[in-house]
Design a protein around this motif. Structure first.
Motif, PDB file in Angstrom:
ATOM      1  N   LEU A  95    -122.353 -16.825 -46.473  1.00  0.00           N
ATOM      2  CA  LEU A  95    -122.169 -16.735 -47.749  1.00  0.00           C
ATOM      3  C   LEU A  95    -121.390 -15.215 -47.458  1.00  0.00           C
ATOM      4  O   LEU A  95    -120.443 -15.304 -48.458  1.00  0.00           O
ATOM      5  CB  LEU A  95    -123.120 -16.793 -48.478  1.00  0.00           C
ATOM      6  CG  LEU A  95    -124.395 -18.069 -49.456  1.00  0.00           C
ATOM      7  CD1 LEU A  95    -125.784 -18.346 -49.494  1.00  0.00           C
ATOM      8  CD2 LEU A  95    -123.075 -18.941 -49.521  1.00  0.00           C
ATOM      9  N   VAL A  96    -122.125 -14.307 -47.028  1.00  0.00           N
ATOM     10  CA  VAL A  96    -121.616 -12.932 -46.788  1.00  0.00           C
ATOM     11  C   VAL A  96    -119.684 -13.081 -46.578  1.00  0.00           C
ATOM     12  O   VAL A  96    -119.152 -12.646 -47.115  1.00  0.00           O
ATOM     13  CB  VAL A  96    -122.260 -12.100 -46.380  1.00  0.00           C
ATOM     14  CG1 VAL A  96    -121.885 -10.719 -45.872  1.00  0.00           C
ATOM     15  CG2 VAL A  96    -123.645 -11.614 -46.689  1.00  0.00           C
ATOM     16  N   LYS A  97    -119.742 -14.017 -45.352  1.00  0.00           N
ATOM     17  CA  LYS A  97    -118.301 -14.170 -44.851  1.00  0.00           C
ATOM     18  C   LYS A  97    -117.309 -14.481 -45.331  1.00  0.00           C
ATOM     19  O   LYS A  97    -116.353 -14.738 -45.881  1.00  0.00           O
ATOM     20  CB  LYS A  97    -118.486 -14.701 -43.745  1.00  0.00           C
ATOM     21  CG  LYS A  97    -119.076 -14.095 -41.800  1.00  0.00           C
ATOM     22  CD  LYS A  97    -118.704 -15.052 -40.519  1.00  0.00           C
ATOM     23  CE  LYS A  97    -120.013 -13.328 -39.757  1.00  0.00           C
ATOM     24  NZ  LYS A  97    -119.041 -14.746 -38.620  1.00  0.00           N
ATOM     25  N   GLY A  98    -118.095 -15.542 -46.761  1.00  0.00           N
ATOM     26  CA  GLY A  98    -117.417 -16.759 -47.836  1.00  0.00           C
ATOM     27  C   GLY A  98    -116.966 -15.848 -48.811  1.00  0.00           C
ATOM     28  O   GLY A  98    -116.698 -16.421 -49.582  1.00  0.00           O
ATOM     29  N   GLY A  99    -117.739 -14.172 -48.960  1.00  0.00           N
ATOM     30  CA  GLY A  99    -117.695 -13.793 -50.092  1.00  0.00           C
ATOM     31  C   GLY A  99    -118.349 -13.547 -51.540  1.00  0.00           C
ATOM     32  O   GLY A  99    -118.642 -13.504 -52.391  1.00  0.00           O
ATOM     33  N   PHE A 100    -119.306 -14.366 -50.959  1.00  0.00           N
ATOM     34  CA  PHE A 100    -120.404 -14.377 -51.657  1.00  0.00           C
ATOM     35  C   PHE A 100    -121.935 -13.305 -51.845  1.00  0.00           C
ATOM     36  O   PHE A 100    -122.097 -13.357 -50.324  1.00  0.00           O
ATOM     37  CB  PHE A 100    -120.872 -16.714 -51.372  1.00  0.00           C
ATOM     38  CG  PHE A 100    -120.404 -17.020 -51.798  1.00  0.00           C
ATOM     39  CD1 PHE A 100    -119.553 -17.749 -52.996  1.00  0.00           C
ATOM     40  CD2 PHE A 100    -118.919 -17.925 -50.869  1.00  0.00           C
ATOM     41  CE1 PHE A 100    -117.995 -18.517 -53.424  1.00  0.00           C
ATOM     42  CE2 PHE A 100    -118.310 -18.849 -50.532  1.00  0.00           C
ATOM     43  CZ  PHE A 100    -117.563 -18.928 -52.437  1.00  0.00           C
ATOM     44  N   ARG A 101    -122.044 -13.443 -52.868  1.00  0.00           N
ATOM     45  CA  ARG A 101    -123.065 -12.084 -52.677  1.00  0.00           C
ATOM     46  C   ARG A 101    -124.273 -13.180 -53.790  1.00  0.00           C
ATOM     47  O   ARG A 101    -124.747 -14.598 -54.727  1.00  0.00           O
ATOM     48  CB  ARG A 101    -122.986 -11.129 -54.175  1.00  0.00           C
ATOM     49  CG  ARG A 101    -122.327 -10.434 -54.666  1.00  0.00           C
ATOM     50  CD  ARG A 101    -121.799  -9.259 -54.891  1.00  0.00           C
ATOM     51  NE  ARG A 101    -121.395  -8.305 -54.086  1.00  0.00           N
ATOM     52  CZ  ARG A 101    -120.896  -6.766 -55.263  1.00  0.00           C
ATOM     53  NH1 ARG A 101    -122.549  -7.257 -55.940  1.00  0.00           N
ATOM     54  NH2 ARG A 101    -120.630  -6.447 -54.420  1.00  0.00           N
ATOM     55  N   ALA A 102    -125.483 -12.876 -52.611  1.00  0.00           N
ATOM     56  CA  ALA A 102    -126.910 -13.686 -52.914  1.00  0.00           C
ATOM     57  C   ALA A 102    -127.975 -13.056 -52.894  1.00  0.00           C
ATOM     58  O   ALA A 102    -127.954 -11.941 -52.189  1.00  0.00           O
ATOM     59  CB  ALA A 102    -127.294 -14.881 -51.598  1.00  0.00           C
ATOM     60  N   THR A 103    -129.413 -13.740 -53.879  1.00  0.00           N
ATOM     61  CA  THR A 103    -130.105 -13.057 -53.050  1.00  0.00           C
ATOM     62  C   THR A 103    -131.274 -13.979 -52.899  1.00  0.00           C
ATOM     63  O   THR A 103    -131.104 -15.749 -53.007  1.00  0.00           O
ATOM     64  CB  THR A 103    -131.179 -11.970 -55.010  1.00  0.00           C
ATOM     65  OG1 THR A 103    -130.066 -11.230 -55.216  1.00  0.00           O
ATOM     66  CG2 THR A 103    -131.882 -11.836 -55.174  1.00  0.00           C
ATOM     67  N   GLN A 104    -132.275 -14.050 -51.927  1.00  0.00           N
ATOM     68  CA  GLN A 104    -132.417 -14.653 -50.596  1.00  0.00           C
ATOM     69  C   GLN A 104    -133.959 -14.113 -51.562  1.00  0.00           C
ATOM     70  O   GLN A 104    -134.570 -13.089 -51.643  1.00  0.00           O
ATOM     71  CB  GLN A 104    -132.965 -14.093 -49.906  1.00  0.00           C
ATOM     72  CG  GLN A 104    -132.878 -15.251 -48.816  1.00  0.00           C
ATOM     73  CD  GLN A 104    -133.192 -15.063 -47.540  1.00  0.00           C
ATOM     74  OE1 GLN A 104    -131.705 -14.247 -47.218  1.00  0.00           O
ATOM     75  NE2 GLN A 104    -132.696 -15.264 -45.773  1.00  0.00           N
ATOM     76  N   LEU A 105    -134.962 -15.335 -51.952  1.00  0.00           N
ATOM     77  CA  LEU A 105    -136.585 -15.616 -52.153  1.00  0.00           C
ATOM     78  C   LEU A 105    -136.797 -16.466 -51.015  1.00  0.00           C
ATOM     79  O   LEU A 105    -137.232 -17.759 -51.163  1.00  0.00           O
ATOM     80  CB  LEU A 105    -136.814 -15.509 -53.524  1.00  0.00           C
ATOM     81  CG  LEU A 105    -135.831 -15.024 -54.774  1.00  0.00           C
ATOM     82  CD1 LEU A 105    -136.098 -15.742 -55.706  1.00  0.00           C
ATOM     83  CD2 LEU A 105    -135.981 -13.328 -54.684  1.00  0.00           C
ATOM     84  N   PRO A 106    -138.324 -15.735 -51.052  1.00  0.00           N
ATOM     85  CA  PRO A 106    -139.050 -16.904 -50.170  1.00  0.00           C
ATOM     86  C   PRO A 106    -139.829 -17.554 -50.813  1.00  0.00           C
ATOM     87  O   PRO A 106    -139.709 -16.948 -52.323  1.00  0.00           O
ATOM     88  CB  PRO A 106    -139.805 -16.056 -49.849  1.00  0.00           C
ATOM     89  CG  PRO A 106    -140.104 -14.366 -50.280  1.00  0.00           C
ATOM     90  CD  PRO A 106    -138.474 -14.205 -50.349  1.00  0.00           C
TER      91      PRO A 106
END
Length: 108
Positions: A20-31
């Motif tokens: 996702l980072v390499k694709g230019g997308f920002r993401a928040t990750q939750l367990p």
């Protein structure tokens, strides 16, 4: 703007975060934890422009794979403990995605 909620298996989460980072997308990750197998999952919150939704889903699809796993039926159905003792093969993994509209997006 859209919000993609992507629920993936823990085994795929780090690889997905990297892609996702390499694709230019920002993401928040939750367990998170799955209800069926009580296994570890990860829920990603991904905010994307509407025209980039398909590209983000493509990254998820290429990164998160289904796999088979053996579980004991008593894990799935405790009431069947005495009648079923052999492990059962089930499909796990992949991704479940929800795409939601976003009324407003603010970054501080």
């Amino acid at each position: 703007m859209k919000l993609i909620l992507a629920i993936v298996q823990d085994k795929d989460s780090q690889h997905l975060q990297t892609k996702l980072v390499k694709g230019g997308f920002r993401a928040t990750q939750l367990p998170s934890t799955g209800g069926f197998l009580k296994a570890g999952n990860c829920t990603f919150l991904i905010g994307v422009e509407e025209e980039k939704v398909d590209a983000a889903l493509d990254v998820i699809k290429k990164t998160c794979h289904t796999r088979t796993q053996f579980v004991t039926p008593t894990f799935m159905m405790p009431e069947a403990a005495s009648s079923m003792t052999d492990p059962v093969e089930v499909q796990v993994g992949g991704a479940t995605c929800f795409i939601l509209p976003v009324d407003k997006f603010v970054r501080f």
